[in-house]
Design a protein around this motif. Structure first.
Motif, PDB file in Angstrom:
ATOM      1  N   VAL A  29     -95.821  54.945  27.668  1.00  0.00           N
ATOM      2  CA  VAL A  29     -96.613  54.239  28.680  1.00  0.00           C
ATOM      3  C   VAL A  29     -95.698  53.233  29.360  1.00  0.00           C
ATOM      4  N   PRO A  30     -95.058  53.614  30.466  1.00  0.00           N
ATOM      5  CA  PRO A  30     -94.106  52.704  31.113  1.00  0.00           C
ATOM      6  C   PRO A  30     -94.750  51.417  31.609  1.00  0.00           C
ATOM      7  N   GLU A  31     -96.038  51.502  32.008  1.00  0.00           N
ATOM      8  CA  GLU A  31     -96.706  50.331  32.577  1.00  0.00           C
ATOM      9  C   GLU A  31     -96.906  49.211  31.557  1.00  0.00           C
ATOM     10  N   ARG A  32     -96.895  49.549  30.277  1.00  0.00           N
ATOM     11  CA  ARG A  32     -97.142  48.541  29.237  1.00  0.00           C
ATOM     12  C   ARG A  32     -95.907  48.399  28.343  1.00  0.00           C
ATOM     13  N   GLY A  33     -94.892  47.806  28.931  1.00  0.00           N
ATOM     14  CA  GLY A  33     -93.696  47.500  28.159  1.00  0.00           C
ATOM     15  C   GLY A  33     -92.776  48.675  27.916  1.00  0.00           C
ATOM     16  N   GLY A  34     -92.962  49.766  28.663  1.00  0.00           N
ATOM     17  CA  GLY A  34     -92.116  50.939  28.436  1.00  0.00           C
ATOM     18  C   GLY A  34     -92.260  51.466  27.024  1.00  0.00           C
ATOM     19  N   ILE A  35     -93.437  51.312  26.439  1.00  0.00           N
ATOM     20  CA  ILE A  35     -93.601  51.608  25.021  1.00  0.00           C
ATOM     21  C   ILE A  35     -93.725  53.104  24.752  1.00  0.00           C
ATOM     22  N   VAL A  36     -92.956  53.585  23.786  1.00  0.00           N
ATOM     23  CA  VAL A  36     -93.146  54.926  23.244  1.00  0.00           C
ATOM     24  C   VAL A  36     -94.259  54.823  22.209  1.00  0.00           C
ATOM     25  N   THR A  37     -95.355  55.500  22.443  1.00  0.00           N
ATOM     26  CA  THR A  37     -96.514  55.384  21.555  1.00  0.00           C
ATOM     27  C   THR A  37     -96.584  56.512  20.534  1.00  0.00           C
ATOM     28  N   GLU A  38     -95.848  57.584  20.770  1.00  0.00           N
ATOM     29  CA  GLU A  38     -95.873  58.696  19.823  1.00  0.00           C
ATOM     30  C   GLU A  38     -94.518  59.388  19.778  1.00  0.00           C
ATOM     31  N   TRP A  39     -94.095  59.734  18.572  1.00  0.00           N
ATOM     32  CA  TRP A  39     -92.957  60.628  18.365  1.00  0.00           C
ATOM     33  C   TRP A  39     -93.402  61.675  17.354  1.00  0.00           C
ATOM     34  N   ARG A  40     -93.640  62.870  17.850  1.00  0.00           N
ATOM     35  CA  ARG A  40     -94.051  63.969  16.977  1.00  0.00           C
ATOM     36  C   ARG A  40     -92.850  64.877  16.757  1.00  0.00           C
ATOM     37  N   CYS A  41     -92.405  64.956  15.518  1.00  0.00           N
ATOM     38  CA  CYS A  41     -91.229  65.753  15.163  1.00  0.00           C
ATOM     39  C   CYS A  41     -91.694  66.904  14.286  1.00  0.00           C
ATOM     40  N   GLY A  42     -91.647  68.118  14.837  1.00  0.00           N
ATOM     41  CA  GLY A  42     -92.229  69.252  14.132  1.00  0.00           C
ATOM     42  C   GLY A  42     -93.724  69.032  13.985  1.00  0.00           C
ATOM     43  N   ASP A  43     -94.217  69.077  12.757  1.00  0.00           N
ATOM     44  CA  ASP A  43     -95.645  68.829  12.545  1.00  0.00           C
ATOM     45  C   ASP A  43     -95.902  67.424  12.013  1.00  0.00           C
ATOM     46  N   ARG A  44     -94.903  66.564  12.106  1.00  0.00           N
ATOM     47  CA  ARG A  44     -95.031  65.211  11.558  1.00  0.00           C
ATOM     48  C   ARG A  44     -95.268  64.186  12.663  1.00  0.00           C
ATOM     49  N   GLU A  45     -96.343  63.410  12.503  1.00  0.00           N
ATOM     50  CA  GLU A  45     -96.623  62.298  13.408  1.00  0.00           C
ATOM     51  C   GLU A  45     -95.895  61.086  12.837  1.00  0.00           C
ATOM     52  N   VAL A  46     -94.753  60.734  13.418  1.00  0.00           N
ATOM     53  CA  VAL A  46     -93.862  59.756  12.792  1.00  0.00           C
ATOM     54  C   VAL A  46     -94.342  58.326  13.014  1.00  0.00           C
ATOM     55  N   LEU A  47     -94.803  58.038  14.232  1.00  0.00           N
ATOM     56  CA  LEU A  47     -95.154  56.668  14.573  1.00  0.00           C
ATOM     57  C   LEU A  47     -96.620  56.350  14.293  1.00  0.00           C
ATOM     58  N   TYR A  48     -96.857  55.147  13.817  1.00  0.00           N
ATOM     59  CA  TYR A  48     -98.202  54.609  13.701  1.00  0.00           C
ATOM     60  C   TYR A  48     -98.603  54.029  15.054  1.00  0.00           C
ATOM     61  N   PHE A  49     -99.863  54.233  15.436  1.00  0.00           N
ATOM     62  CA  PHE A  49    -100.339  53.684  16.708  1.00  0.00           C
ATOM     63  C   PHE A  49    -101.834  53.448  16.634  1.00  0.00           C
ATOM     64  N   ASP A  50    -102.231  52.209  16.869  1.00  0.00           N
ATOM     65  CA  ASP A  50    -103.645  51.825  16.854  1.00  0.00           C
ATOM     66  C   ASP A  50    -104.193  51.967  18.274  1.00  0.00           C
ATOM     67  N   ALA A  51    -104.750  53.135  18.571  1.00  0.00           N
ATOM     68  CA  ALA A  51    -105.240  53.426  19.919  1.00  0.00           C
ATOM     69  C   ALA A  51    -106.449  52.576  20.282  1.00  0.00           C
ATOM     70  N   LYS A  52    -107.276  52.249  19.285  1.00  0.00           N
ATOM     71  CA  LYS A  52    -108.460  51.432  19.564  1.00  0.00           C
ATOM     72  C   LYS A  52    -108.043  50.035  20.011  1.00  0.00           C
ATOM     73  N   ARG A  53    -107.110  49.433  19.316  1.00  0.00           N
ATOM     74  CA  ARG A  53    -106.643  48.106  19.698  1.00  0.00           C
ATOM     75  C   ARG A  53    -105.932  48.161  21.045  1.00  0.00           C
ATOM     76  N   TYR A  54    -105.177  49.224  21.262  1.00  0.00           N
ATOM     77  CA  TYR A  54    -104.448  49.395  22.522  1.00  0.00           C
ATOM     78  C   TYR A  54    -105.399  49.420  23.718  1.00  0.00           C
ATOM     79  N   SER A  55    -106.603  49.928  23.507  1.00  0.00           N
ATOM     80  CA  SER A  55    -107.566  50.049  24.609  1.00  0.00           C
ATOM     81  C   SER A  55    -108.061  48.695  25.101  1.00  0.00           C
ATOM     82  N   ASP A  56    -107.791  47.634  24.350  1.00  0.00           N
ATOM     83  CA  ASP A  56    -108.153  46.282  24.763  1.00  0.00           C
ATOM     84  C   ASP A  56    -106.885  45.577  25.250  1.00  0.00           C
ATOM     85  N   PRO A  57    -106.676  45.485  26.570  1.00  0.00           N
ATOM     86  CA  PRO A  57    -105.418  44.935  27.102  1.00  0.00           C
ATOM     87  C   PRO A  57    -105.220  43.452  26.812  1.00  0.00           C
TER      88      PRO A  57
END
Length: 284
Positions: A29-57
């Motif tokens: 999401v470049p608009e919010r700090g250029g943040i990489v919110t997900e890195w999926r490597c193969g079948d592994r979701e590597v990064l933790y991300f709280d999408a609910k909290r993210y929805s509150d700017p």
């Protein structure tokens, strides 16, 4: 843009990059700090991300890979003195809060994110700069290379770091290998032995270790390993947990808190020069 980089609206508005050979995926999401919110490597979701909290700017982001610049940590009273003038600079700097520019790398092996100074940034950090960050999924790894250009006519001091959040199955079944035996406990701002902190993940930890080589996060529940492979000078390691969130932050920093004041590992770029930084996260 080619189909390797597309804009998506679900589960939140973001750009999605898919590696043309491996199929590994990044969400950014470049608009919010250029943040990489997900890195999926193969079948592994590597990064933790709280999408609910993210929805509150109005709330700070918990997850992904926030970028720390031009300081890591905080300054006393949030004050940065430069040439006799006090500037207000908040914790971890401003890069994680500003809109970045996003491009696909020419060879399509990753993405490029860039940030340059504005009137807003110069009000808290009186320098002109350009940051270019290349994020590349590789074979079982993620490589991040950063170039910082000083466009000012004066020497530019800075610190730089990343604040990635990594998924773990259970905080009680996490180990870390490769850390320096001594650390600075940020919660008390006191030096202590690292082993005493490693047993407190369920209580919440925040500590910094000086360089000692690669650092490996071991998730015993699924036998997963993730190794931070530093490159000097971004070779300090900060470990942070926030229970009950099932995540551990393994952060590469160039300098400790107060670096621009104390001079401890403070980096400087001459007018017109660049500074190159890089690190890699490898999984197994």
């Amino acid at each position: 843009m080619p189909m390797t980089l597309t804009q998506q609206t679900a589960p939140y508005t973001h750009w999605e990059y898919v590696h043309p050979e491996s199929g590994d995926r990044l969400r950014v999401v470049p608009e919010r700090g250029g943040i990489v919110t997900e890195w999926r490597c193969g079948d592994r979701e590597v990064l933790y991300f709280d999408a609910k909290r993210y929805s509150d700017p109005t709330k700070s982001i918990r997850g992904g890979i926030p970028v720390l610049f031009p300081i890591c940590g905080n300054l006393s009273g949030d004050v940065l003195p430069v040439n006799g003038i006090d500037y207000t600079l908040k914790q971890h700097g401003f890069a994680r809060n500003l809109p970045w520019q996003l491009q696909l790398l020419d060879d399509q092996t990753g993405i490029s994110l860039s940030l340059s100074d504005t009137d807003e940034t110069r009000a808290s950090y009186p320098f002109s700069f350009l940051i270019e960050m290349q994020v590349r999924p590789m074979a079982q790894a993620l490589e991040i290379r950063t170039s910082i250009l000083n466009r000012s006519e004066q020497v530019m001091p800075f610190s730089f770091g990343l604040h990635p959040y990594f998924n773990v199955s259970d905080l009680s079944q996490v180990e870390l290998a490769g850390l320096n035996e001594r650390c600075l406990n940020h919660l008390e701002m006191a030096e202590t032995d690292t082993a005493s902190q490693l047993g407190r993940f369920l209580d919440g930890v925040d500590f910094l270790c000086r360089p000692a080589g690669p650092v490996t996060l071991i998730d015993q529940a699924n036998e997963g390993h993730l190794q931070l492979q530093h490159q000097e000078p971004m070779d300090l390691t900060v470990i942070w947990t926030e229970p009950p969130r099932p995540m551990v932050c393994v952060e590469p920093w160039t300098g400790p808190r107060q670096s621009l004041i104390s001079g401890d590992r403070k980096l400087e770029i001459q007018p017109g020069d660049r500074h190159e930084l890089s690190c890699r996260y490898a999984i197994s």
